[in-house]
Motif scaffolding. Sequence first.
Motif, short mmCIF file in Angstrom:
data_model
loop_
_atom_site.label_atom_id
_atom_site.label_comp_id
_atom_site.label_asym_id
_atom_site.label_seq_id
_atom_site.Cartn_x
_atom_site.Cartn_y
_atom_site.Cartn_z
N GLY A 83 0.56 -1.52 0.48
CA GLY A 83 -0.83 -0.22 -0.47
C GLY A 83 0.67 1.03 0.02
N GLY A 84 2.21 1.12 -1.14
CA GLY A 84 3.04 2.61 -1.05
C GLY A 84 2.19 3.18 -2.46
N ALA A 85 2.62 4.47 -2.93
CA ALA A 85 2.95 4.92 -3.52
C ALA A 85 2.24 4.09 -4.88
CB ALA A 85 3.65 6.12 -4.00
N TRP A 86 2.77 3.57 -5.42
CA TRP A 86 2.53 2.48 -6.93
C TRP A 86 1.48 1.81 -6.18
CZ3 TRP A 86 2.03 4.08 -11.39
CH2 TRP A 86 2.21 2.82 -11.96
N GLY A 87 1.21 0.95 -5.22
CA GLY A 87 0.24 0.27 -5.25
C GLY A 87 -1.12 0.64 -4.57
N ARG B 294 -0.45 9.07 3.69
CA ARG B 294 1.04 9.00 3.76
C ARG B 294 1.65 8.79 2.05
NH1 ARG B 294 4.95 4.43 6.61
NH2 ARG B 294 6.67 5.35 6.33
N TYR B 295 1.27 7.74 1.19
CA TYR B 295 2.03 8.28 0.26
C TYR B 295 1.39 8.89 -0.93
CZ TYR B 295 4.69 4.32 2.54
OH TYR B 295 5.67 3.02 3.06
N LEU B 296 0.07 8.88 -0.84
CA LEU B 296 -0.14 9.16 -2.02
C LEU B 296 -1.76 10.49 -1.12
CD1 LEU B 296 -1.77 6.98 -4.68
CD2 LEU B 296 -0.29 9.42 -4.82
N VAL C 208 3.07 -5.20 -5.09
CA VAL C 208 4.02 -4.10 -5.66
C VAL C 208 4.53 -2.98 -4.63
CG1 VAL C 208 3.13 -1.97 -6.38
CG2 VAL C 208 1.74 -3.74 -6.64
N THR C 209 5.72 -4.08 -3.34
CA THR C 209 6.95 -3.75 -2.63
C THR C 209 7.41 -3.42 -3.61
OG1 THR C 209 6.98 -6.04 -1.72
CG2 THR C 209 5.40 -4.98 -1.14
N PRO C 210 8.66 -3.06 -3.29
CA PRO C 210 10.07 -2.42 -3.63
C PRO C 210 10.72 -3.73 -3.92
CG PRO C 210 9.94 -1.25 -1.40
CD PRO C 210 8.61 -1.60 -1.33
N ALA D 121 11.10 -11.49 0.58
CA ALA D 121 10.86 -11.80 1.65
C ALA D 121 9.00 -12.06 1.87
CB ALA D 121 11.24 -11.09 2.41
N VAL D 122 7.88 -10.98 0.59
CA VAL D 122 7.23 -10.69 0.60
C VAL D 122 6.07 -12.31 0.41
CG1 VAL D 122 4.90 -9.35 -0.36
CG2 VAL D 122 6.90 -8.19 0.66
N ILE D 123 6.39 -12.66 -0.52
CA ILE D 123 5.96 -13.80 -1.61
C ILE D 123 6.39 -14.91 -0.51
CG2 ILE D 123 6.69 -14.85 -3.19
CD1 ILE D 123 7.60 -13.64 -4.78
N ALA E 289 7.36 -4.10 -8.83
CA ALA E 289 8.41 -3.63 -8.88
C ALA E 289 9.23 -2.95 -9.81
CB ALA E 289 9.35 -4.07 -7.34
N LYS E 290 10.75 -2.15 -9.45
CA LYS E 290 11.30 -1.80 -10.28
C LYS E 290 12.99 -1.84 -10.05
CE LYS E 290 8.48 1.38 -13.49
NZ LYS E 290 7.98 2.97 -14.09
N GLY E 291 13.30 -3.55 -10.21
CA GLY E 291 14.70 -3.29 -9.39
C GLY E 291 15.27 -5.48 -9.59
N1 LIG Z 1 5.76 5.48 -6.92
C1 LIG Z 1 5.79 5.06 -8.20
O1 LIG Z 1 6.01 6.28 -9.66
C2 LIG Z 1 6.37 3.54 -9.30
C3 LIG Z 1 6.78 2.89 -8.29
N2 LIG Z 1 7.06 1.28 -9.47
C4 LIG Z 1 7.93 0.39 -8.64
O2 LIG Z 1 7.21 0.37 -7.64
C5 LIG Z 1 7.89 -0.58 -6.27
C6 LIG Z 1 7.05 -0.29 -5.27
O3 LIG Z 1 7.17 1.57 -5.26
P1 LIG Z 1 6.69 2.46 -4.55
O4 LIG Z 1 4.54 2.10 -3.82
O5 LIG Z 1 6.48 3.74 -5.14
O6 LIG Z 1 7.35 2.64 -3.13
P2 LIG Z 1 6.70 2.90 -2.06
O7 LIG Z 1 7.84 4.02 -0.60
O8 LIG Z 1 5.76 4.26 -1.69
O9 LIG Z 1 6.00 2.51 -0.60
C7 LIG Z 1 6.30 1.33 -1.04
C8 LIG Z 1 5.37 -0.04 0.24
O10 LIG Z 1 5.47 -1.33 0.46
C9 LIG Z 1 5.62 -1.40 1.65
N3 LIG Z 1 6.63 -2.04 1.90
C10 LIG Z 1 7.97 -2.95 2.22
N4 LIG Z 1 8.71 -3.42 2.72
C11 LIG Z 1 7.64 -4.49 2.68
C12 LIG Z 1 7.84 -5.74 2.69
N5 LIG Z 1 8.76 -5.91 4.07
N6 LIG Z 1 6.59 -6.38 3.27
C13 LIG Z 1 5.01 -5.43 3.04
N7 LIG Z 1 4.92 -4.68 2.41
C14 LIG Z 1 6.59 -3.68 2.40
C15 LIG Z 1 5.49 -0.19 2.38
O11 LIG Z 1 5.05 -0.13 3.28
P3 LIG Z 1 5.38 0.28 5.14
O12 LIG Z 1 4.76 1.77 4.87
O13 LIG Z 1 4.31 -0.82 6.23
O14 LIG Z 1 6.55 0.50 4.92
C16 LIG Z 1 5.09 0.32 1.21
O15 LIG Z 1 3.21 0.45 1.55
C17 LIG Z 1 9.00 0.40 -6.29
O16 LIG Z 1 9.86 -0.56 -7.37
C18 LIG Z 1 9.15 1.44 -7.38
O17 LIG Z 1 10.45 1.29 -8.46
C19 LIG Z 1 6.81 1.28 -10.33
C20 LIG Z 1 6.16 2.71 -11.04
C21 LIG Z 1 5.86 3.85 -10.47
#
Ligand SMILES: NC(=O)C1=CN([C@@H]2O[C@H](COP(=O)(O)OP(=O)(O)OC[C@H]3O[C@@H](n4cnc5c(N)ncnc54)[C@H](OP(=O)(O)O)[C@@H]3O)[C@@H](O)[C@H]2O)C=CC1
Length: 331
Positions: free
Chosen positions: A12-16, A50-52, A79-81, A87-89, A106-108
């Motif tokens: 649930g970050g920005a991209w998710g 927080r993220y969006l 859609v986690t980093p 680890a998430v899988i 994820a892009k990496g």
């Molecule tokens: N943002 C963008 O514009 C784009 C991003 N991407 C790619 O998407 C991927 C994710 O990026 P983005 O969403 O922006 O990143 P963010 O930093 O916005 O969010 C990361 C999310 O991943 C969660 N997370 C981190 N570690 C774990 C874990 N071990 N288990 C479960 N959840 C976890 C975080 O949770 P918590 O808050 O609890 O830490 C958070 O919700 C990256 O690879 C990025 O390159 C691709 C295209 C566009």
Amino acid sequence: MSQNGSVAVIGGGAWGTALANAVAGRHPVTLWLRDPEAAARIERGRENARYLPGVPLHPGIRATADAGALAAAGTVLLVTPAQTARAVIGQLKSHLPPGAPIVLCAKGIERGTDAFMSAVAAEALPVGTPVAVLSGPSFAADVARNLPTAVTLAAAEAGLAADLAHRLSGPTLRLYHTDDVRGVEIGGAGKNVLAIACGIVAGSGLGESARAALIARAFAELMRFARLYGGRPETLMGLSGLGDLVLTASSPQSRNFAFGERLGAGATPEAAAGGKLAEGAFTAAALVALARAQGLEMPIAEAVADIVAGAARVDAVVARLMARPLKGEVE
Ligand SMILES: NC(=O)C1=CN([C@@H]2O[C@H](COP(=O)(O)OP(=O)(O)OC[C@H]3O[C@@H](n4cnc5c(N)ncnc54)[C@H](OP(=O)(O)O)[C@@H]3O)[C@@H](O)[C@H]2O)C=CC1
Ligand SMILES: O=C(CO)COP(=O)(O)O
């Protein structure tokens, strides 16, 4: 592919959150977060503050930290980093719906193993799980606001790629499809490293001409790398590759570019990161290791890896790049 239209988004970050919003008009969406309080806040506020911040969550999204909710999905977006994918899988594997395609967003490249995301998934998921990769020029803030965006969806089985592209596309998010999984994932992972280099050039005040030269030479590096690792040149010239490099190598909205910009202005790698994700900082060393393993020079990616590791200063690296032996442009 299953006719079950519901979509689960892991992360649930920005991209998710942006992807959840983009597909929610057509499918019921479960947005899974690891933190129950964050999930509850999003459910209550109908916003991922927080993220969006400022983007209303589509009413068709249910945010939850209950992994059991994943089991009902027909399609799962991971859609986690990149460095957390394995680890998430591992943590969620037993809750994933059997046979449902997993779309890697994820892009990496994984540090330590130097594995591409599709390889990580193949090792970590149950045997036979269909896997796809989604990548392309797409800022989360744009996608979440339903601004027009085009990305690429790759799966080894062309029919799956086409099905998923149709399933996930909508009026403002357009998915092209291909069977070139490796090309698409190299484009996404590689451009993050090269976007940092462009940010460094901007932050150190080297000028627009230098930045344009760097983008062109960075893309030449990416093409050479892709050719060596089985990505098709035409894929790299498309959305995931050139398209994404153009976006993130020229916009401070990119976290990788902004990270590089701060490095160029003199910040330490720790200070430059500022708590925000810059995937290229983690991928740089893996990209360089893979290139070196095949005897391929990637001077720009190597420069980024050195600066990020604190092993070289920006001015020394610029001098190093400019002092390289002159050669033909296409070699
Ligand atoms: N943002 C963008 O514009 C784009 C991003 N991407 C790619 O998407 C991927 C994710 O990026 P983005 O969403 O922006 O990143 P963010 O930093 O916005 O969010 C990361 C999310 O991943 C969660 N997370 C981190 N570690 C774990 C874990 N071990 N288990 C479960 N959840 C976890 C975080 O949770 P918590 O808050 O609890 O830490 C958070 O919700 C990256 O690879 C990025 O390159 C691709 C295209 C566009
Ligand atoms: O990949 C992205 C856009 O396509 C997002 O870029 P950043 O991770 O650099 O913000």
